[in-house]
Design a protein around this motif. Structure first.
Motif, PDB file in Angstrom:
ATOM      1  N   CYS A 112      38.283  47.640  39.572  1.00  0.00           N
ATOM      2  CA  CYS A 112      38.383  48.678  40.601  1.00  0.00           C
ATOM      3  C   CYS A 112      39.828  48.706  41.070  1.00  0.00           C
ATOM      4  CB  CYS A 112      37.447  48.371  41.773  1.00  0.00           C
ATOM      5  SG  CYS A 112      37.315  49.743  42.952  1.00  0.00           S
ATOM      6  N   CYS A 113      40.340  49.887  41.410  1.00  0.00           N
ATOM      7  CA  CYS A 113      41.707  50.042  41.911  1.00  0.00           C
ATOM      8  C   CYS A 113      42.721  49.406  40.966  1.00  0.00           C
ATOM      9  CB  CYS A 113      41.851  49.454  43.309  1.00  0.00           C
ATOM     10  SG  CYS A 113      40.833  50.260  44.537  1.00  0.00           S
ATOM     11  N   CYS A 123      35.333  45.463  46.228  1.00  0.00           N
ATOM     12  CA  CYS A 123      36.748  45.494  45.874  1.00  0.00           C
ATOM     13  C   CYS A 123      37.601  45.048  47.060  1.00  0.00           C
ATOM     14  CB  CYS A 123      37.114  46.912  45.465  1.00  0.00           C
ATOM     15  SG  CYS A 123      38.867  47.135  45.175  1.00  0.00           S
ATOM     16  N   GLU A 180      40.658  45.800  47.520  1.00  0.00           N
ATOM     17  CA  GLU A 180      41.575  46.859  47.912  1.00  0.00           C
ATOM     18  C   GLU A 180      40.896  47.944  48.743  1.00  0.00           C
ATOM     19  OE1 GLU A 180      45.032  47.146  47.281  1.00  0.00           O
ATOM     20  OE2 GLU A 180      44.659  45.030  46.862  1.00  0.00           O
ATOM     21  N   CYS A 181      39.826  48.513  48.207  1.00  0.00           N
ATOM     22  CA  CYS A 181      39.234  49.696  48.836  1.00  0.00           C
ATOM     23  C   CYS A 181      37.914  49.401  49.531  1.00  0.00           C
ATOM     24  CB  CYS A 181      39.033  50.807  47.804  1.00  0.00           C
ATOM     25  SG  CYS A 181      37.778  50.403  46.564  1.00  0.00           S
TER      26      CYS A 181
HETATM   27 ZN   LIG Z   1      38.726  49.499  44.702  1.00  0.00          ZN
END
Ligand SMILES: [Zn+2]
Length: 100
Positions: free
Chosen positions: A6-7, A18, A20-21
């Protein structure tokens, strides 16, 4: 082995969310167990539980078809760029060997 993505971050460790997000990670795919040695260190004085294995190599490898870098243990000596493949998975550690 499986990688989770992801990301643009790939990992062989399954994470639910994730970093990051914050979304749930649903992207997973199978990649070959083979890779190339990216960097390595020869361990001459290991922690007690690995004493019987010394000297051995701890290497960072890049898996094929992936940007995952994986820390693995390799019996014997390797050079940067050597192709290695999964030998076994023991005590939570990936053990690789040179492909011949
Ligand atoms: Zn992500």
């Amino acid at each position: 082995m499986k990688v989770y993505e992801c990301c643009d971050i790939e990992s062989v460790t399954k994470k639910i969310y994730c970093r990051e997000c914050g979304q749930e990670i649903t992207n997973e795919r199978e990649v070959p167990d083979k890779g190339n040695v990216y960097s390595y260190t020869v361990i001459h004085v290991p922690p007690a539980e690995y004493a019987h294995l010394a000297p051995y190599t701890v290497a960072l490898i890049e898996l094929h078809n992936s940007n995952v870098k994986l820390t693995v243990r390799i019996a014997g000596e390797v050079e940067i760029g050597d192709e290695v493949e999964l030998d076994e998975f023991v005590d939570g550690a990936y053990v690789y060997k040179k492909t011949s």
